[in-house]
Design an enzyme around this catalytic site. Structure first.
Site, short mmCIF file in Angstrom:
data_model
loop_
_atom_site.label_atom_id
_atom_site.label_comp_id
_atom_site.label_asym_id
_atom_site.label_seq_id
_atom_site.Cartn_x
_atom_site.Cartn_y
_atom_site.Cartn_z
CB CYS A 81 -0.96 0.02 1.19
SG CYS A 81 -2.18 1.36 1.04
CB CYS A 199 -2.56 3.36 -6.50
SG CYS A 199 -3.81 2.44 -5.58
#
Length: 251
Positions: A81, A199
């Protein structure tokens, strides 16, 4: 000859469904040209909405995940993440990587640690980037934190796009081929590298090579950089027959 099998551990947000598809896709592709084989193992941190508050709460769970994955004696461990790390403050990937590694040592199963945030920074350095452009799915305030983090690491972010998607499952549902139109909204003048997805939840793998052909500069993503860094930590050849300049060795 016995083929060496490596266990790939991933610490992922509970709502992330992309990291466990794109990284295996890249490493399965590598298996077509190299003898090594890979298995994939995950531990999850609770997170549904991509907000600073949920990201901070999620990050606190990462040490427990490292413990669980080290029980499986994985060969490398990835924290999947990017924005969770970058929202915790400048340079936090170094802190996180140290803390996670210490958990594996305490469990008598030391494993090298990769964070997608640190991997992106390292990947940009490998590609010789000075000026970059970035696409994120995040809300604008989180995107600005990502831009600030990257610039603090010595790069100039010439332009960025925030798609402003707060729901993490909606991020995963994006069609990666839409990026072929989205990137055209960026100012790419003087840009050395395009980060087409900062991302690991927003899919981009299918679009990377096509965009690279159109713009003639290296194109990468957080997932590509994470895969590259995992292979480096394992001491393996980083070449993969898909996934952009970083893994193909074109630049």
């Amino acid at each position: 000859m016995t083929k060496k099998t490596y266990r790939i551990g991933q610490i992922v947000p509970s709502s992330n469904v992309t990291m466990e598809t794109e990284i295996p896709a890249l490493l399965r592709s590598r298996e077509t040209i190299s003898p090594e084989r890979f298995t994939f193992h995950s531990s999850r941190m609770r997170m549904k909405k991509v907000t600073k508050e949920e990201l901070e709460a999620m990050d606190a769970q990462s040490l427990k995940c490292a413990q669980e994955l080290s029980d499986a004696r994985v060969d490398v461990m990835g924290y999947a993440c990017l924005v969770a790390i970058m929202s915790m403050g400048r340079g936090y990937h170094c802190v996180s990587e140290t803390n996670l590694y210490e958990e594996t040592v305490k469990n008598d199963a030391p494993a090298p640690i990769v964070t997608s945030a640190g991997a992106l920074i390292n990947g940009l350095n490998v590609l010789g980037a000075k000026k970059v452009a970035v696409i994120t799915p995040y809300m604008k305030p989180l995107t600005q934190l990502v831009v600030d983090y990257i610039e603090h690491q010595g790069f100039e972010v010439v332009d960025s796009i925030a798609l402003e998607i707060a729901d993490n499952l909606e991020v995963a549902a994006q069609n990666p081929m839409n990026l072929l139109d989205i990137y055209k909204r960026l100012n790419l003048e003087g840009v050395d590298v395009l980060v087409v997805s900062a991302c690991v939840q927003m899919p981009s793998l299918e679009a990377i090579d096509a965009i690279e052909k159109e713009i003639g500069i290296p194109v990468t993503s957080a997932a590509v950089c994470t895969t590259y860094e995992m292979l480096k930590k394992l001491g393996l050849d980083t070449k993969v027959p898909m996934g952009g300049a970083l893994l193909s060795g074109k630049y």
